[in-house]
Design a protein around this motif. Sequence first.
Motif, PDB file in Angstrom:
ATOM      1  N   UNK A  85      14.126  20.020  42.754  1.00 27.03           N
ATOM      2  CA  UNK A  85      15.064  19.236  43.755  1.00 27.03           C
ATOM      3  C   UNK A  85      16.081  20.176  44.118  1.00 27.03           C
ATOM      4  N   UNK A  86      16.287  20.426  45.287  1.00 29.67           N
ATOM      5  CA  UNK A  86      17.514  21.718  45.830  1.00 29.67           C
ATOM      6  C   UNK A  86      18.821  21.232  45.241  1.00 29.67           C
ATOM      7  N   UNK A  87      19.605  22.223  44.886  1.00 29.59           N
ATOM      8  CA  UNK A  87      20.759  21.864  44.164  1.00 29.59           C
ATOM      9  C   UNK A  87      21.746  21.686  45.538  1.00 29.59           C
ATOM     10  N   UNK A  88      22.606  20.623  45.522  1.00 33.08           N
ATOM     11  CA  UNK A  88      23.436  20.392  46.440  1.00 33.08           C
ATOM     12  C   UNK A  88      24.935  21.080  46.298  1.00 33.08           C
ATOM     13  N   UNK A  89      25.410  21.297  45.059  1.00 34.18           N
ATOM     14  CA  UNK A  89      26.556  22.004  44.776  1.00 34.18           C
ATOM     15  C   UNK A  89      26.304  23.330  44.042  1.00 34.18           C
ATOM     16  N   UNK A  90      27.529  24.173  43.999  1.00 33.54           N
ATOM     17  CA  UNK A  90      27.631  25.358  43.294  1.00 33.54           C
ATOM     18  C   UNK A  90      27.470  25.134  41.699  1.00 33.54           C
ATOM     19  N   UNK A  91      28.042  24.051  41.350  1.00 33.31           N
ATOM     20  CA  UNK A  91      28.052  23.696  40.007  1.00 33.31           C
ATOM     21  C   UNK A  91      26.300  23.187  39.643  1.00 33.31           C
ATOM     22  N   UNK A  92      25.786  22.575  40.484  1.00 32.82           N
ATOM     23  CA  UNK A  92      24.412  22.356  40.198  1.00 32.82           C
ATOM     24  C   UNK A  92      23.601  23.500  40.175  1.00 32.82           C
ATOM     25  N   UNK A  93      23.756  24.436  41.107  1.00 31.98           N
ATOM     26  CA  UNK A  93      23.105  25.684  41.075  1.00 31.98           C
ATOM     27  C   UNK A  93      23.167  26.578  39.807  1.00 31.98           C
ATOM     28  N   UNK A  94      24.386  26.252  39.234  1.00 28.56           N
ATOM     29  CA  UNK A  94      24.706  27.255  38.116  1.00 28.56           C
ATOM     30  C   UNK A  94      23.788  26.442  36.799  1.00 28.56           C
ATOM     31  N   UNK A  95      23.920  25.069  36.881  1.00 29.56           N
ATOM     32  CA  UNK A  95      23.159  24.293  35.706  1.00 29.56           C
ATOM     33  C   UNK A  95      21.638  24.546  35.905  1.00 29.56           C
ATOM     34  N   UNK A  96      21.243  24.644  37.020  1.00 26.72           N
ATOM     35  CA  UNK A  96      19.564  24.847  37.476  1.00 26.72           C
ATOM     36  C   UNK A  96      19.357  26.282  36.849  1.00 26.72           C
ATOM     37  N   UNK A  97      20.443  27.306  37.187  1.00 23.93           N
ATOM     38  CA  UNK A  97      20.136  28.730  36.802  1.00 23.93           C
ATOM     39  C   UNK A  97      20.193  28.820  35.218  1.00 23.93           C
ATOM     40  N   UNK A  98      21.329  28.052  34.412  1.00 19.11           N
ATOM     41  CA  UNK A  98      21.174  28.197  33.078  1.00 19.11           C
ATOM     42  C   UNK A  98      19.924  27.279  32.412  1.00 19.11           C
ATOM     43  N   UNK A  99      19.555  26.330  33.155  1.00 21.26           N
ATOM     44  CA  UNK A  99      18.329  25.799  32.392  1.00 21.26           C
ATOM     45  C   UNK A  99      17.047  26.542  32.480  1.00 21.26           C
ATOM     46  N   UNK A 100      17.023  27.244  33.594  1.00 19.60           N
ATOM     47  CA  UNK A 100      16.000  28.110  33.784  1.00 19.60           C
ATOM     48  C   UNK A 100      15.868  29.348  33.167  1.00 19.60           C
ATOM     49  N   UNK A 101      17.333  29.838  32.885  1.00 18.83           N
ATOM     50  CA  UNK A 101      17.487  30.892  31.916  1.00 18.83           C
ATOM     51  C   UNK A 101      16.938  30.532  30.379  1.00 18.83           C
ATOM     52  N   UNK A 102      17.347  29.250  30.102  1.00 23.54           N
ATOM     53  CA  UNK A 102      17.066  28.706  28.680  1.00 23.54           C
ATOM     54  C   UNK A 102      15.436  28.707  28.498  1.00 23.54           C
ATOM     55  N   UNK A 103      14.893  27.976  29.875  1.00 27.79           N
ATOM     56  CA  UNK A 103      13.001  28.106  29.848  1.00 27.79           C
ATOM     57  C   UNK A 103      12.738  29.327  29.739  1.00 27.79           C
ATOM     58  N   UNK A 104      13.329  30.633  30.295  1.00 28.06           N
ATOM     59  CA  UNK A 104      12.780  31.820  30.327  1.00 28.06           C
ATOM     60  C   UNK A 104      12.873  32.517  28.947  1.00 28.06           C
ATOM     61  N   UNK A 105      14.159  32.099  28.343  1.00 21.75           N
ATOM     62  CA  UNK A 105      14.310  32.702  27.003  1.00 21.75           C
ATOM     63  C   UNK A 105      13.111  32.143  25.916  1.00 21.75           C
ATOM     64  N   UNK A 106      12.919  30.748  26.114  1.00 24.54           N
ATOM     65  CA  UNK A 106      11.889  30.366  25.375  1.00 24.54           C
ATOM     66  C   UNK A 106      10.420  30.846  25.504  1.00 24.54           C
TER      67      UNK A 106
END
Length: 480
Positions: free
Chosen positions: A427-448
């Motif tokens: 789902x495309x992020x609508x705000x900068x905060x959402x973009x950051x959250x998505x980035x952190x979630x993906x970082x966490x997935x990458x780390x795992x």
Amino acid sequence: MTMSWRPTYRSSKFRNVYGKVANREHCFDGIPITKNVHDNHFCAVNAKFLAIVTESAGGGSFIVIPVSQAGRIDPHHPKVCGHQGNVLDIKWNPFFENIIASCSEDSSVRIWEIPEGGLRRNMTEAMMELYGHSRRVGLIEWHPTSSGILFSAGYDYKILIWNLEIGEPVKMIDCHSDVIVCMSFNTDGSLLATSCKDKKLRVIEPRSGRVLQHASCKNHRVNRVVFLGNMKRLLTTGVSRWNTRQIALWDQEDLSMPMVEEEIDGLSGLLFPFYDADTHMLYLAGKGDGNIRYYEITTEKPYLQYLMEFRSPAPQKGLGVMPKHGLDVTACEVFRFYKLVTLKGLIEPISMIVPRRSETYQEDIYPMTAGTEPALSANDWLSGINRDPVLMSLKKGYQKPNQLVFKAPVKEKKGVVVNGIDLLENVPPRTENELLRMFFRQQEELRKLKEELNTKDVKIRQLELELNNLRNVSPVGNNV
């Protein structure tokens, strides 16, 4: 103070109820209560534990303290800190006292199992991580009679119903045009009332998502809603057209007009309603106020009977409520708040007490009450069965009848499809905060994934070495 000016014709056994603040040694001190301005309580309590959302530098966290361990809390006390964004709501499971749900700005809902006796170290691994919302999740509620059903409301304007027996969302309620700010169930959980930032009040059949009634009253802009037990009534707090704080009483089968509207005062803080179905008492606590007003609700006119007001100089950020089976029946305690005083880092228990001279058990103020045993499984409820709560008596003190064990389902990661929509699609992020959250979630997935890859690499190397060893050993064996 604005009082109800109706004459008090009827005599009530609750007319002299008073609030008693716990002694300092029974308060919880030194807790870094969150400074988040989200309009939730940031506090959840049951007969075993007190949980408070805390201020944290990165991600979101909450602290869990056994209710028996009051006093000054160690600044290094372990926390539950697995979320990547601020924690916005926490709720204890009504049937499993070690299970707590949390939701966060990181768009996830998580289920945690707190060890007996409380945390000994920081907890980062949740029992379940539930992804289904495309934006932050602001609100969660457990179903009142079913053991494994959780409702979550997100800033994507959707309510998801999670079946925790399989760890997936099974229904989506998609009838709101703005952020849902409050959810309340009737006694058997067959109806859900919601209030929303669009100022509408809705009564919803949760399994089908059908809106049975809705109200949009210009004279009363709804903020919070609570079902009044089995009375077939709803009570809302809100704002009048003159911007004064107001409460309104509604017939759940006809929301065209409120039955009663009552002005409270001209203050601006949000009014939180709390209803006790056993005593038919309503408590009103304003965010940022120091006082708590209380009323008795009756089925005949005037419906709302003002009783009294508990006063305190310290403003409350939020309030947790102890379930009935955690109250002190020997002191005739009928309700207990846990008040968050942010400036002092203090959690202050406030007991509402019915003054009685007799020391015997007061049957008239403690009817049979909803206990800790579920009436239904998740599948029973989803199949269309409604059942009232399993009742318990408070006379013999609290004995835990529930021998059930809460288990997390073992499942593979896959797409989550509800009503034909894959909720985990990008789902495309609508705000900068959402973009950051998505980035952190993906970082966490990458780390795992990297960790998984590394362990597999190590395993492959070990297997290669074992294979080489076998190859080297074989010719020697043949020569012999």
